[in-house]
Design a protein around this motif. Structure first.
Motif, PDB file in Angstrom:
ATOM      1  N   SER A  74       0.925  -1.471  -0.122  1.00  0.00           N
ATOM      2  CA  SER A  74      -0.420   0.203  -0.276  1.00  0.00           C
ATOM      3  C   SER A  74       0.464   1.369   0.027  1.00  0.00           C
ATOM      4  CB  SER A  74      -0.340  -0.355   1.291  1.00  0.00           C
ATOM      5  OG  SER A  74      -0.219   0.009   2.308  1.00  0.00           O
ATOM      6  N   ASP A  75       2.371   1.150   0.297  1.00  0.00           N
ATOM      7  CA  ASP A  75       3.119   2.485  -0.283  1.00  0.00           C
ATOM      8  C   ASP A  75       3.691   2.480  -0.624  1.00  0.00           C
ATOM      9  OD1 ASP A  75       6.098   3.951   0.982  1.00  0.00           O
ATOM     10  OD2 ASP A  75       4.648   4.069   2.032  1.00  0.00           O
TER      11      ASP A  75
ATOM     12  N   ASP B  86       2.542   1.907   5.398  1.00  0.00           N
ATOM     13  CA  ASP B  86       0.940   3.059   5.747  1.00  0.00           C
ATOM     14  C   ASP B  86       1.115   4.364   7.216  1.00  0.00           C
ATOM     15  OD1 ASP B  86      -0.257   3.776   3.053  1.00  0.00           O
ATOM     16  OD2 ASP B  86      -1.544   2.558   3.587  1.00  0.00           O
ATOM     17  N   ASP B  87       1.829   3.067   8.164  1.00  0.00           N
ATOM     18  CA  ASP B  87       1.940   3.943   9.590  1.00  0.00           C
ATOM     19  C   ASP B  87       3.204   3.901   9.920  1.00  0.00           C
ATOM     20  OD1 ASP B  87      -0.988   2.932  10.173  1.00  0.00           O
ATOM     21  OD2 ASP B  87      -0.121   0.459  10.172  1.00  0.00           O
TER      22      ASP B  87
END
Length: 645
Positions: free
Chosen positions: A9-10, A158-159
């Motif tokens: 997702s990154d 994402d975090d």
């Protein structure tokens, strides 16, 4: 058949999918090394890392594998625990050490963990001494080291936000996360190689280094490093200790003792003895954000605490500053940033003398000229001045001879007060050390001081500012009429101006641009036309006014075409062709004869208003007024002979 990009997702690890090949990720490999980048599209299309060529290869996206006879990587792998996942993702050494240190039961068991797992190459790159200290005490040192690579929750890319910290599973010591605009993510300055490998009890990210705990601030690193002894003293003298101890995320480009020793002793003593210059020097070595070496894959501009910028880049394995490979040791991590050792001192303009600024610019020949004229003290002292320094091209035929007139002219290139070009305004008056008053002219495409226009961004030094200008300055010496009378080429014009009653106009304060016909220009007129002109004072005045505009236009303001309104009312067109000024398509013989109330251009033709150009006639009777021109012409010839004696 649709194509997917796997689970990433990154953007850093975004799978660039081969058409109609499911779950295949693009990998950018640096030729000649084992370095890989799971790149975003921007980096991929550049096809270079630190100036070195890369090739694009393709791998199965994490969690997928190939099936014989099928395209791409269609088979999804079953999830396993973290311990088993380590062996799959290229971190078998981490898996082995987890077993030896008795960490295995924990990462095989229930829970939700994240491990930043060093690659096999990362472990192999450790020094023998460091590795021995870990494996000789597996139950304490190695276990603690591995637990420092872990977080007790699932953390996906994402975090991983820029500038944040995660509490590790070793004494809750922080792990620093940086997520850069180019997509690269670092963990304590170790680059994320492969991210988001899911496991039943967490997630695995592969990194390119074994990370160590960080407890020292930047200031503490300076205090404990023998090679930073001079820097330590400079920081104390400039009272920057508190900043480098405070919370934040800085990058210190720490000059070593060797870097200070390379600077001429006189220069170094001057800076060390000047608190303001010293503070500017040190702030020029501090970037406003933490920049790990692994995040630099191409050139970028970074802002310093001094407000200046540095070009940070890389060439192969070396980091560069302003294009030079001067970083000797990189990525010494601190709790409030990162330190890179540099072996050259980066002296900002604000800590330099005018002489130093000029020597490093395209005006070095000007400094030689000022030195020969005995004016060096104005360029090296603490006097607040602005230097108008002609660029080197002005002296391509050699430097002028120094005499009293040239020395006075050079003094008029030094303006009282330290100026900034962005604060100059049209019509502003500047005082020189030679007691002359210079005018500022602001044009659409240029900023000029008298006839000299600024050719480069000004450089602001400790006490002086450097303006690079495109020509030698010629301060005004009198009114327009004074300039014309002093030049024998214009004797006919002077007589005509007097005959037309315009002398007072051109003597009064104003902003005139005069395109002055030379004696040659008048002699070129047909006899009949000249007779008619001189027989009519009104027509003569009208013609002369067509040669005068009521605004000052110096040659440096002329690019393609400039239109001026003449005092007669018609437009004048001033243009530049092949580096020659033209007025109404007629070439100008000489430009920028500066007067206190304007500027004079010498032209070898008499300009004619478009609507009333007189036709040549040979039957006009002679007029007594013509005698004025004959007398003026004769006088001009006499003056010319006297000048040649």
């Amino acid at each position: 058949m649709g194509c997917t990009a796997g689970r990433e997702s990154d953007r850093t690890l975004l799978c660039s999918v081969v058409p109609c090949s499911p779950n295949v990720c693009a990998v950018q490999k640096l030729i000649g090394t084992n370095r890989k980048y799971f790149t975003n599209c921007k980096q991929w299309y550049q096809r270079k890392i630190c100036g070195k060529a890369t090739v694009i290869s393709y791998e199965c996206c994490p969690g997928y594998e190939k099936v014989p006879g099928e395209k791409g990587c269609p088979a999804a792998l079953p999830l396993s625990n973290i311990y088993e996942t380590l062996g799959v993702v290229g971190s078998a050494t981490t898996q082995l050490y987890s077993d030896r240190s008795n960490l295995r039961p924990e990462i095989e068991g229930p829970g939700s963990f994240t491990i930043f797992a060093p690659s096999n190459e990362a472990w192999a790159s450790l020094s023998a001494e460091t590795l021995d200290s870990l494996v000789s005490n597996v139950n304490i040192e190695l276990l603690n080291a591995l637990r420092y690579h872990m977080v007790d929750k699932r953390v996906l890319t994402d975090d991983l936000k820029h500038g944040t910290t995660l509490n590790s599973m070793y004494q809750n010591l922080p792990i620093q996360i940086h997520h850069y605009p180019n997509g690269i993510v670092t963990v304590n300055c170790a680059r994320l190689l492969k991210a988001d490998h899911h496991a039943t009890n967490g997630v695995v990210h592969v990194i390119d280094k074994v990370i160590a705990t960080t407890t020292n601030t930047i200031q503490q690193i300076i205090e404990t490093e023998d090679s930073l002894e001079t820097l330590r003293a400079a920081v104390a003298a400039s009272d920057l200790n508190s900043l480098l101890e405070s919370e934040g995320q800085y990058t210190l480009l720490a000059p070593t003792n060797e870097a200070f020793e390379k600077i001429p002793r006189e220069t170094l003593n001057r800076i060390l003895g000047d608190p303001e210059a010293l503070r500017d020097l040190l702030n020029h070595h501090i970037l406003k954000s933490a920049m790990c070496a692994e995040a630099i894959i191409a050139g970028l501009t970074m802002e310093t605490l001094e407000g200046t910028t540095l070009d940070v880049g890389c060439s192969g394995e070396e980091l560069t500053l302003n294009g030079k490979p001067i970083i000797a040791n990189k990525d010494i991590l601190a709790t409030n940033g990162v330190v890179h050792f540099v072996n050259e001192l980066l002296i900002p303009d604000s800590a330099k003398t005018l002489f130093e600024l000029a020597q490093e610019s395209e005006v070095s020949k000007s400094t030689d000229l000022f030195r020969q004229a005995g004016l060096s003290s104005h360029l090296t002292g603490s006097e607040r001045v602005t230097l108008l320094a002609p660029v080197n091209d002005v002296f391509k035929d050699g430097l002028p001879v120094i005499d009293s007139n040239m020395r006075n002219l050079l003094l008029n290139h030094i303006v009282k007060d330290q100026l900034s070009s962005k604060y100059l305004y049209h019509g502003q008056k500047l005082q020189t050390l030679g007691d002359k008053e210079l005018r500022v002219f602001v044009y659409r495409n240029n900023l000029c001081i008298e006839n000299a226009c600024i050719a480069a961004h000004d450089k602001r030094g400790r006490f002086g500012t450097l303006f690079s200008v495109d020509k030698m300055l010629t301060p005004p010496t009198g009114s327009v009429m004074d300039v014309l009378k002093a030049d024998h080429r214009f004797s006919t014009l002077v007589a005509a101006i007097q005959s037309a009653g315009l002398t007072e106009n051109l003597n009064r304060p104003g902003t005139f641009t005069v395109f002055a016909p030379t004696n040659e220009a008048f002699r070129a007129l047909p006899q009949g036309e000249l007779n008619k002109l001189m027989g009519n004072a009104k027509e003569l005045a009208n013609l002369l006014k067509f040669h005068v505009a009521d605004e000052i236009l110096v040659s440096g303001a002329v690019s393609a075409l400039v239109r001026l309104k003449s005092m007669q009312g018609d437009k004048l067109e001033v243009s530049m062709k092949n580096n020659v000024i033209h007025i109404n398509k007629e070439p100008v013989a000489e430009s920028d004869l500066m007067a206190t109330n304007g500027v004079v251009y010498a032209v070898n033709s008499v300009l004619q208003p478009q609507a009333s150009r007189p036709q040549e006639r040979g039957d006009e009777p002679a007029d007594p007024a013509l005698e004025i021109f004959k007398q003026a012409s004769a006088l001009s010839k006499v003056k010319g002979k006297n000048l040649s004696l």
